[in-house]
Design an enzyme around this catalytic site. Structure first.
Site, PDB file in Angstrom:
ATOM      1  N   ASP A 105      33.961  50.523  44.123  1.00 46.41           N
ATOM      2  CA  ASP A 105      34.705  51.599  43.453  1.00 46.41           C
ATOM      3  C   ASP A 105      34.613  51.453  41.934  1.00 46.41           C
ATOM      4  OD1 ASP A 105      35.490  52.691  45.875  1.00 46.41           O
ATOM      5  OD2 ASP A 105      37.578  52.937  45.267  1.00 46.41           O
ATOM      6  N   ASP A 151      35.908  37.903  40.380  1.00 47.53           N
ATOM      7  CA  ASP A 151      36.710  38.432  39.272  1.00 47.53           C
ATOM      8  C   ASP A 151      35.874  38.525  37.990  1.00 47.53           C
ATOM      9  OD1 ASP A 151      36.601  35.677  39.330  1.00 47.53           O
ATOM     10  OD2 ASP A 151      38.680  35.347  38.728  1.00 47.53           O
ATOM     11  N   TYR A 197      40.394  42.418  56.004  1.00 44.40           N
ATOM     12  CA  TYR A 197      40.579  43.666  56.740  1.00 44.40           C
ATOM     13  C   TYR A 197      40.442  43.464  58.254  1.00 44.40           C
ATOM     14  CZ  TYR A 197      40.273  46.102  52.224  1.00 44.40           C
ATOM     15  OH  TYR A 197      40.489  46.547  50.939  1.00 44.40           O
ATOM     16  N   LYS A 253      34.684  33.916  45.990  1.00 42.01           N
ATOM     17  CA  LYS A 253      35.742  33.207  45.284  1.00 42.01           C
ATOM     18  C   LYS A 253      35.933  31.882  46.025  1.00 42.01           C
ATOM     19  CE  LYS A 253      39.089  33.415  42.131  1.00 42.01           C
ATOM     20  NZ  LYS A 253      39.029  33.751  40.701  1.00 42.01           N
ATOM     21  N   ASP A 309      34.854  46.385  48.660  1.00 44.56           N
ATOM     22  CA  ASP A 309      35.640  47.615  48.551  1.00 44.56           C
ATOM     23  C   ASP A 309      35.991  47.872  47.084  1.00 44.56           C
ATOM     24  OD1 ASP A 309      37.046  49.830  49.342  1.00 44.56           O
ATOM     25  OD2 ASP A 309      38.728  48.733  50.206  1.00 44.56           O
TER      26      ASP A 309
HETATM   27 MG    MG Z   1      37.703  51.959  49.152  1.00 41.71          MG
END
Ligand code: MG
Ligand code: NAI
Length: 326
Positions: free
Chosen positions: A226, A198, A120, A166, A222
């Site tokens: 969630d 993962d 990001y 990772k 992120d």
């Molecule tokens: Mg989000």
């Protein structure tokens, strides 16, 4: 006043749940001066700017900010506000409560997400027609800073630490992230576990009780936070913090909920728990504990808003929390 708190309710149910959180802070009696400021769709419509300069100044000049939610202009509001507090850590607890239906009632997780770099960092280009690239930035300094934050948080709240990565594939960037976490753990003599992100997604879904604080690079944090939100039953319960070195912003995870805005039935719990995180950030630990205990009691015994199957209003729930504060 002991602290100056900027209050930015924003749009939609932000205007309903943020005052509820302020009411709880007020009832606890720390000497806070609240300074309200505008942001979001309504001020965009009125002035052409979703984030007036005075709002940014109010947030910069405050000791901490309580934010509600912004509508369609959310990205133009919340990203600059997070930057205004110099936020480098995004803290997202995902906890199931007795009395609330949850997929995994044993969940008690806290995601500590690096919030300044990774994928990001915003370095994307189209290098040829139909060919696009993205540069992933991972620095030792930011990795150490988030690791320190994660271990501090875990120590303060009695959680184990897991680092998501990772590094088997992204050897250089996640390798650096992982090395930084290991170095910080070593220096502190603290234990930590390491998990491929993962596989961790699967383990979190199946046995969240095995984890506590999860320190993550930006994108992994992120996504995984969630996922965990889905385990605990409802956006109306999830608070978050954006923490910088000398300022911070606290906000519910949810948005403006246009489908219920204006009806007075939004669940104020996420905003109230965000206020509890604010209290703790300003070292009002006892007050933060009292807020959490009051919220837990109300979630267990009611009243509850419609999103949790009840028929109470925002005000009913807020009053019930305030009544249980002592
Ligand atoms: Mg989000
Ligand atoms: P949303 O979180 O606003 O709503 C999703 C669903 O959850 C809706 O059915 C809503 O009624 C319910 N919900 C959310 N919070 C609730 C609460 N406290 N009590 C009871 N029910 C609740 O997400 P959505 O619908 O994707 O976005 C709506 C608007 O909010 C959009 O304009 C979006 O841009 C904005 N948004 C802003 C955010 C922010 O300011 N940080 C974050 C997410 C969305």
């Amino acid at each position: 006043a002991d602290a100056r708190i900027a209050v930015v309710p924003g749009d939609g149910i932000g205007r309903e749940v943020t005052p509820a959180a302020v009411r709880v802070l007020d009832a606890l009696a720390p000497d806070f001066a609240f300074v309200e400021a505008d942001a979001g769709d309504a001020v965009l419509e009125a002035t052409g700017d979703p984030l007036p300069e005075e709002t940014v100044e109010t947030v910069e000049g405050a000791d901490a900010t309580l934010f509600g939610a912004a509508g369609e202009s959310a990205a133009d509001v919340i990203l600059p506000l997070r930057a205004a507090v110099g936020s480098y850590a995004n803290v997202r607890p995902a906890r199931a409560y007795p009395g609330v239906d949850a997929l995994r009632p044993e969940t008690d997780l806290v995601f500590v997400r690096e919030n300044t770099e990774g994928v990001y960092a915003g370095i994307e280009s189209e290098i040829a027609p139909g060919v696009t690239t993205l540069t992933r930035v991972v620095t030792e300094a930011a990795s150490r800073r988030i690791a320190e934050f994660g271990f501090d948080y875990a120590e303060r709240h009695g959680y184990d630490v897991t680092v998501a990565h990772k590094a088997n594939v992204m050897r250089t960037t996640d390798g650096q992230f992982l090395d930084a976490v290991r170095a910080v753990a070593d220096e502190r003599g603290a234990d930590h576990e390491e998990a491929l992100m993962d596989a961790l997604a699967m383990h979190l879904a199946l046995s969240p009780e095995a984890y506590g604080v999860v320190v993550c690079p930006n994108l992994a944090g992120d996504v995984l936070s969630d996922l965990a939100a889905g385990l605990v039953g409802g956006l109306g319960l999830l608070p978050s913090a954006n923490v910088g070195s000398d300022n911070a912003l606290f906000e519910p995870v949810h948005g403006t909920a246009p489908d219920i805005a204006g009806e007075g039935v939004a669940n104020p719990v996420a905003a109230i728990l965000s206020a509890a995180m604010l209290l703790e950030h300003l070292d009002y630990d006892d007050e933060a504990t009292r807020v959490r205990a009051a919220v837990e009691g109300v979630l267990e015994d009611g009243p509850r808003t419609p999103d949790l199957g009840g028929d109470a209003t925002t005000e009913d729930v807020t009053t019930a929390v305030v009544d249980r504060l002592d």
